[in-house]
Design a protein around this motif. Structure first.
Motif, PDB file in Angstrom:
ATOM      1  N   SER A 105     -59.358  18.210  49.324  1.00  0.00           N
ATOM      2  CA  SER A 105     -59.842  16.937  49.851  1.00  0.00           C
ATOM      3  C   SER A 105     -60.096  15.942  48.719  1.00  0.00           C
ATOM      4  CB  SER A 105     -61.128  17.157  50.642  1.00  0.00           C
ATOM      5  OG  SER A 105     -61.720  15.943  51.003  1.00  0.00           O
ATOM      6  N   ALA A 106     -60.743  16.418  47.653  1.00  0.00           N
ATOM      7  CA  ALA A 106     -61.023  15.538  46.517  1.00  0.00           C
ATOM      8  C   ALA A 106     -59.741  15.084  45.832  1.00  0.00           C
ATOM      9  CB  ALA A 106     -61.936  16.251  45.518  1.00  0.00           C
ATOM     10  N   THR A 107     -58.799  16.025  45.640  1.00  0.00           N
ATOM     11  CA  THR A 107     -57.527  15.679  44.993  1.00  0.00           C
ATOM     12  C   THR A 107     -56.764  14.645  45.803  1.00  0.00           C
ATOM     13  OG1 THR A 107     -57.391  17.906  44.062  1.00  0.00           O
ATOM     14  CG2 THR A 107     -55.370  16.610  44.079  1.00  0.00           C
ATOM     15  N   LEU A 108     -56.715  14.873  47.125  1.00  0.00           N
ATOM     16  CA  LEU A 108     -56.008  13.947  48.005  1.00  0.00           C
ATOM     17  C   LEU A 108     -56.707  12.590  48.040  1.00  0.00           C
ATOM     18  CD1 LEU A 108     -53.827  13.429  50.148  1.00  0.00           C
ATOM     19  CD2 LEU A 108     -55.373  14.402  51.848  1.00  0.00           C
ATOM     20  N   GLU A 110     -59.026  11.211  45.933  1.00  0.00           N
ATOM     21  CA  GLU A 110     -59.052  10.509  44.660  1.00  0.00           C
ATOM     22  C   GLU A 110     -57.656  10.032  44.256  1.00  0.00           C
ATOM     23  OE1 GLU A 110     -61.706   9.584  43.133  1.00  0.00           O
ATOM     24  OE2 GLU A 110     -63.001  10.625  44.555  1.00  0.00           O
ATOM     25  N   GLY A 111     -56.625  10.798  44.611  1.00  0.00           N
ATOM     26  CA  GLY A 111     -55.259  10.350  44.332  1.00  0.00           C
ATOM     27  C   GLY A 111     -54.920   9.087  45.091  1.00  0.00           C
ATOM     28  N   LEU A 112     -55.360   9.040  46.352  1.00  0.00           N
ATOM     29  CA  LEU A 112     -55.108   7.843  47.151  1.00  0.00           C
ATOM     30  C   LEU A 112     -55.901   6.660  46.609  1.00  0.00           C
ATOM     31  CD1 LEU A 112     -53.637   6.832  49.732  1.00  0.00           C
ATOM     32  CD2 LEU A 112     -55.783   7.211  50.932  1.00  0.00           C
ATOM     33  N   ILE A 113     -57.153   6.900  46.211  1.00  0.00           N
ATOM     34  CA  ILE A 113     -57.960   5.838  45.611  1.00  0.00           C
ATOM     35  C   ILE A 113     -57.277   5.286  44.366  1.00  0.00           C
ATOM     36  CG2 ILE A 113     -60.092   5.411  44.337  1.00  0.00           C
ATOM     37  CD1 ILE A 113     -61.576   7.109  46.302  1.00  0.00           C
ATOM     38  N   LEU A 114     -56.753   6.184  43.531  1.00  0.00           N
ATOM     39  CA  LEU A 114     -56.062   5.760  42.316  1.00  0.00           C
ATOM     40  C   LEU A 114     -54.873   4.866  42.652  1.00  0.00           C
ATOM     41  CD1 LEU A 114     -55.543   5.924  39.254  1.00  0.00           C
ATOM     42  CD2 LEU A 114     -54.217   8.004  39.694  1.00  0.00           C
ATOM     43  N   ASP A 115     -54.061   5.279  43.627  1.00  0.00           N
ATOM     44  CA  ASP A 115     -52.882   4.490  44.001  1.00  0.00           C
ATOM     45  C   ASP A 115     -53.273   3.119  44.535  1.00  0.00           C
ATOM     46  OD1 ASP A 115     -51.394   6.662  43.275  1.00  0.00           O
ATOM     47  OD2 ASP A 115     -51.003   7.370  45.316  1.00  0.00           O
ATOM     48  N   LEU A 116     -54.277   3.084  45.428  1.00  0.00           N
ATOM     49  CA  LEU A 116     -54.687   1.813  46.024  1.00  0.00           C
ATOM     50  C   LEU A 116     -55.318   0.892  44.987  1.00  0.00           C
ATOM     51  CD1 LEU A 116     -56.201   2.969  49.451  1.00  0.00           C
ATOM     52  CD2 LEU A 116     -54.164   1.568  49.121  1.00  0.00           C
ATOM     53  N   ARG A 117     -56.193   1.447  44.158  1.00  0.00           N
ATOM     54  CA  ARG A 117     -56.872   0.611  43.172  1.00  0.00           C
ATOM     55  C   ARG A 117     -55.892   0.028  42.154  1.00  0.00           C
ATOM     56  NH1 ARG A 117     -62.421   4.060  42.126  1.00  0.00           N
ATOM     57  NH2 ARG A 117     -63.673   3.015  43.722  1.00  0.00           N
ATOM     58  N   THR A 118     -54.992   0.844  41.664  1.00  0.00           N
ATOM     59  CA  THR A 118     -54.033   0.335  40.683  1.00  0.00           C
ATOM     60  C   THR A 118     -53.102  -0.695  41.313  1.00  0.00           C
ATOM     61  OG1 THR A 118     -52.627   2.281  41.130  1.00  0.00           O
ATOM     62  CG2 THR A 118     -54.082   2.375  39.208  1.00  0.00           C
ATOM     63  N   ALA A 119     -52.737  -0.479  42.585  1.00  0.00           N
ATOM     64  CA  ALA A 119     -51.877  -1.451  43.271  1.00  0.00           C
ATOM     65  C   ALA A 119     -52.594  -2.788  43.415  1.00  0.00           C
ATOM     66  CB  ALA A 119     -51.453  -0.919  44.641  1.00  0.00           C
ATOM     67  N   VAL A 120     -53.860  -2.754  43.837  1.00  0.00           N
ATOM     68  CA  VAL A 120     -54.617  -4.001  44.003  1.00  0.00           C
ATOM     69  C   VAL A 120     -54.876  -4.651  42.645  1.00  0.00           C
ATOM     70  CG1 VAL A 120     -56.803  -4.992  44.784  1.00  0.00           C
ATOM     71  CG2 VAL A 120     -55.679  -3.244  46.156  1.00  0.00           C
ATOM     72  N   ARG A 153     -61.111   7.691  53.088  1.00  0.00           N
ATOM     73  CA  ARG A 153     -61.728   8.634  54.025  1.00  0.00           C
ATOM     74  C   ARG A 153     -60.786   9.012  55.169  1.00  0.00           C
ATOM     75  NH1 ARG A 153     -66.510   5.139  53.929  1.00  0.00           N
ATOM     76  NH2 ARG A 153     -67.986   5.925  52.393  1.00  0.00           N
ATOM     77  N   ALA A 154     -59.843   8.138  55.482  1.00  0.00           N
ATOM     78  CA  ALA A 154     -58.902   8.439  56.560  1.00  0.00           C
ATOM     79  C   ALA A 154     -58.134   9.719  56.267  1.00  0.00           C
ATOM     80  CB  ALA A 154     -57.928   7.271  56.748  1.00  0.00           C
ATOM     81  N   PHE A 155     -57.887  10.003  54.994  1.00  0.00           N
ATOM     82  CA  PHE A 155     -57.118  11.194  54.628  1.00  0.00           C
ATOM     83  C   PHE A 155     -58.021  12.356  54.243  1.00  0.00           C
ATOM     84  CE2 PHE A 155     -54.131   7.745  54.065  1.00  0.00           C
ATOM     85  CZ  PHE A 155     -52.980   8.263  54.618  1.00  0.00           C
ATOM     86  N   SER A 156     -59.052  12.077  53.456  1.00  0.00           N
ATOM     87  CA  SER A 156     -59.869  13.187  52.959  1.00  0.00           C
ATOM     88  C   SER A 156     -60.836  13.722  54.006  1.00  0.00           C
ATOM     89  CB  SER A 156     -60.666  12.727  51.723  1.00  0.00           C
ATOM     90  OG  SER A 156     -61.536  11.668  52.067  1.00  0.00           O
ATOM     91  N   ASN A 157     -61.234  12.898  54.988  1.00  0.00           N
ATOM     92  CA  ASN A 157     -62.198  13.342  55.997  1.00  0.00           C
ATOM     93  C   ASN A 157     -61.628  13.332  57.412  1.00  0.00           C
ATOM     94  OD1 ASN A 157     -64.007  13.548  53.912  1.00  0.00           O
ATOM     95  ND2 ASN A 157     -65.112  11.684  54.384  1.00  0.00           N
ATOM     96  N   THR A 158     -61.197  12.176  57.868  1.00  0.00           N
ATOM     97  CA  THR A 158     -60.814  12.014  59.270  1.00  0.00           C
ATOM     98  C   THR A 158     -59.618  12.882  59.647  1.00  0.00           C
ATOM     99  OG1 THR A 158     -61.630   9.742  59.151  1.00  0.00           O
ATOM    100  CG2 THR A 158     -60.241  10.326  61.042  1.00  0.00           C
ATOM    101  N   LEU A 159     -58.562  12.861  58.825  1.00  0.00           N
ATOM    102  CA  LEU A 159     -57.342  13.595  59.163  1.00  0.00           C
ATOM    103  C   LEU A 159     -57.608  15.081  59.344  1.00  0.00           C
ATOM    104  CD1 LEU A 159     -54.259  13.640  59.529  1.00  0.00           C
ATOM    105  CD2 LEU A 159     -54.063  13.945  57.057  1.00  0.00           C
ATOM    106  N   SER A 160     -58.206  15.698  58.334  1.00  0.00           N
ATOM    107  CA  SER A 160     -58.463  17.141  58.433  1.00  0.00           C
ATOM    108  C   SER A 160     -59.497  17.428  59.507  1.00  0.00           C
ATOM    109  CB  SER A 160     -58.947  17.680  57.087  1.00  0.00           C
ATOM    110  OG  SER A 160     -60.208  17.110  56.769  1.00  0.00           O
ATOM    111  N   GLY A 161     -60.483  16.515  59.652  1.00  0.00           N
ATOM    112  CA  GLY A 161     -61.508  16.728  60.656  1.00  0.00           C
ATOM    113  C   GLY A 161     -60.958  16.742  62.064  1.00  0.00           C
ATOM    114  N   VAL A 162     -60.049  15.824  62.359  1.00  0.00           N
ATOM    115  CA  VAL A 162     -59.459  15.773  63.701  1.00  0.00           C
ATOM    116  C   VAL A 162     -58.666  17.042  63.980  1.00  0.00           C
ATOM    117  CG1 VAL A 162     -57.726  14.607  65.121  1.00  0.00           C
ATOM    118  CG2 VAL A 162     -59.423  13.264  63.869  1.00  0.00           C
ATOM    119  N   VAL A 163     -57.837  17.460  63.031  1.00  0.00           N
ATOM    120  CA  VAL A 163     -56.994  18.646  63.239  1.00  0.00           C
ATOM    121  C   VAL A 163     -57.854  19.898  63.414  1.00  0.00           C
ATOM    122  CG1 VAL A 163     -55.253  20.141  62.201  1.00  0.00           C
ATOM    123  CG2 VAL A 163     -55.028  17.656  62.021  1.00  0.00           C
TER     124      VAL A 163
END
Length: 691
Positions: A105-108, A110-120, A153-163
């Motif tokens: 969860s942390a890897t996924l 934080e990886g997404l945060i890195l991609d979004l932050r660097t893009a912005v 959070r959509a990936f690290s919490n919500t996605l796995s939580g729903v499944v």
């Protein structure tokens, strides 16, 4: 997961959800998928792990029921031991999978945060200066922090939580229906007691949370303003400490009050839900025990049903709030995409050219320009206004034309607001012209790459900005590969080497926020050292000595003389004495060049330039007479000697005499431009305060 934990989780998700209600385009989902695509393998492993964890969560209550049945029926002791060991093994497996899941969860996330932050961040760096002049820095930083984390959070919490919740719910329902459909249906009937209060109370808590955030932001803004170097200075000079303390205490008390109300409401809500869950558990034991005594239900099944009850309520409650979490994540994604969709006003052409080698000329050809309106460069949400101001575009430059040959100095003078700084900003392409062309080396700046413009053109403004970093780091912005020897050479040529050597850590000394640990003259010379280090062929000086005293100006002008040697220069003059030797002087008024020529030619023409010059000269004479009246016997007064605030390292006090040029007196604060001799000018400029 316990009933209390379930209640806290549901309350937290509703409280922190975005409250916007609007349809989302398929394009948003497609773009989210594009960001998720590089992480698809991690996402698949994360989801699979959630399914396995859900299976283990249901297995434990079933095995516990069998242990009870074995005990009640006086079964084989080996069976009880095996079941106990199996339960222990499942517990160990759940713990291990929990740690692995948290890492995934942390890897996924934080990886997404890195991609979004660097893009912005990369996108914002490409925005024009007009974007930053309108945008509130705090709102922009919030997109890089809060909204990016909300999207993560959509990936690290919500996605796995729903499944995992769906799998857990289906398995739990299947097992409970098998054990006792009557108790299962009763448990489902009690579910609204959990979900409805959570949603209603969550909305109320969300309002309190937003109020707390607003109050905290107001308190934080006040602290930021008062604790910055300029703010602290202002308070010490003009502020009233008692009133400042009282106002801050009032804000802090409001934060305290909303915190108490929030904590009380949370506690009451969680206590109520925990009580309801305990009553539901008592009902299961009571009804299940009654069935067991009648012989229609095994004792172990009663225990299993009680343990499975939490596995039923937890996923059902979480899934009831899943829509809120998904919508919140989508809002965060859209707010991030809103930044990425704002196209920079200044675009580099795919076939951008390089500036020709060798000395270069600078040319303005019939330039007309008006500053862009807010709706072209900004967002209402970043300015925190209901709608953007569509006004703008009024022309401020009207057909400006001039040419600076290689190695020449062109000076711009005129009244405040005449358009001088605007002309200077068009040369490095901080803005694009509306009509006409700005050329460097015969090439339109719109056809040049950003990299070649940075390498060719340097600028020194009246407020030399430094980052809160070391002297070395601030200099290396100009040339990251520069050696220590080259850094010291640039400092020597900008008359700063002695000062830097005297600092506690030399080149590694931190200069403070915006360079406030240095004096104004020292900051200016630091920017000049940066200019010398970059070795740019074109130099713009935008009132580089506007706010300096004579001693500071003398040191800065010496450094500027070094910086302008053999370079094409555009100089915006604050003091006319500093531009007398310019090859061409342009008088700018109301966005138009009204006069042009050398110093002598413009004085002979007896126009606007001559008027400005006479005004400054008369003011200089008045100041000279005042100083003469304050100095009996010609002795310098205490305030004329170098002080700690006006560091003696900023220039040699012995130079504070006069030098004769063309029969006129010149203060030492006005050395030659580009090595050319200049005559006297005023110490201050009443008519020419800026552009």
């Amino acid at each position: 997961m316990s009933m209390e934990t379930t209640a806290w989780t549901q309350l937290h998700s509703v409280m922190n959800a975005q409250q916007e209600r609007r349809p989302f385009a398929r394009e948003t989902l497609r773009r989210i998928g594009a960001f998720a695509r590089p992480h698809r393998r991690r996402i698949a492993r994360f989801v699979a792990l959630g399914v396995v964890t859900a299976l283990l969560a249901v297995a434990t209550p079933v095995l516990a029921g069998r242990v009870v049945d074995a005990i009640v029926s006086h079964g084989d002791r080996a069976t009880v031991v095996r079941l106990a060991l199996l339960i222990a093994a499942i517990a160990v497996a759940e713990a291990a999978l929990g740690i692995l899941g948290r890492r995934l969860s942390a890897t996924l996330g934080e990886g997404l945060i890195l991609d979004l932050r660097t893009a912005v961040f990369d996108h914002v760096q490409r925005m024009p200066v007009a974007f930053f002049t309108r945008t509130r820095t705090g709102a922009l930083v919030s997109r890089l922090n809060n909204d990016v984390i909300g999207a993560q959070r959509a990936f690290s919490n919500t996605l796995s939580g729903v499944v995992s919740n769906v799998v857990t719910l289906l398995l739990t329902l299947a097992v409970m229906l098998t054990l006792s459909w009557q108790i299962t249906l009763l448990a489902l009937v009690l579910l609204p007691v959990f979900v409805i209060p959570a949603r209603r109370m969550g909305s109320r808590m969300a309002r309190m949370q937003r109020e707390a955030a607003t109050l905290n932001a107001a308190m934080g803004t006040r602290m930021t303003e008062r604790f910055s170097a300029p703010g602290a200075t202002l308070v010490k000079l003009f502020g009233r400490p008692e009133q400042e303390s009282a106002e801050f205490a009032a804000r802090a008390r409001r934060v305290r009050d909303i915190g108490i109300r929030t904590a009380t409401a949370q506690s009451a809500f969680i206590t109520a839900l925990t009580l309801v869950s305990s009553l539901a558990l008592a009902l299961v034991y009571g009804l299940g025990g009654w069935f067991a005594l009648r012989g229609t239900l095994e004792p172990g099944a009663v225990v299993s049903l009680a343990l499975l009850l939490t596995r039923l309520y937890a996923p059902l409650t979480a899934l009831a709030g899943a829509r809120v979490e998904v919508m919140s994540a989508l809002v965060s994604f859209e707010r991030v995409f809103e930044i990425l969709d704002l196209q920079p006003l200044i675009q580099e052409k795919p076939d951008a050219r390089e500036v020709p080698e060798g000395p270069v000329a600078v040319e303005f050809d019939g330039v007309r320009f008006g500053y862009p309106s807010a709706d072209k460069v900004s967002l209402a949400s970043l300015e925190e206004v209901a709608s953007l101001d569509t006004r703008g575009g009024a022309e401020v430059l009207h057909g400006v034309s001039f040419r600076a040959e290689p190695g020449q100095t062109v000076a711009l003078v005129g009244s405040s607001g005449a358009g001088k700084s605007t002309i200077a900003q068009l040369l490095p392409r901080l803005y694009d012209v509306d009509e006409g062309a700005v050329r460097i080396g015969g090439v339109d700046v719109r056809d040049l790459s950003a990299a070649t413009l940075r390498a060719t053109l340097g600028m020194v403004t009246q407020d030399g900005h430094l980052f809160h970093d070391s002297v070395r780091a601030n200099l290396l912005l100009a040339r990251p590969d520069a050696t220590d020897g080259e850094l010291w050479d640039a400092l020597r040529r900008s008359r700063l080497d002695d000062l830097v050597r005297s600092l506690p850590d030399g080149l590694d000394t931190v200069v403070g926020e915006r360079g406030y640990r240095l004096s104004g003259g020292e900051r200016q010379r630091m920017t000049i050292a940066r200019l010398l280090l970059a070795r740019q062929r074109v130099v713009i000086l935008d009132e580089a000595t506007a706010h300096l005293d004579n001693t500071s100006e003398a040191a800065v002008q010496e450094a500027l003389t070094e910086a302008l040697a053999d370079r094409t220069a555009v100089v915006i003059a604050h003091r006319l004495s500093t531009v007398r030797a310019a090859d061409l002087i342009l008088v700018v008024e109301a966005g138009t060049v009204v006069e042009r020529g050398t110093h002598d030619e413009l004085l002979a023409a007896d126009g606007r330039y001559a008027q400005l010059y006479r005004t400054q000269f008369a003011q200089q004479q008045r100041q000279g007479e005042q100083r003469a009246g304050e100095r009996p016997g010609g002795e310098p007064q205490e305030g004329d000697r170098p002080t700690e605030g006006n560091r003696s390292t900023e220039g040699d006090p012995s130079r504070e005499g006069t030098r004769s040029t063309a029969g006129e007196q010149q203060p030492a604060g006005a050395p030659p431009v580009a090595g050319r001799p200049v005559a006297a000018g005023s110490v201050t400029d009443g008519a020419e305060a800026g552009a």
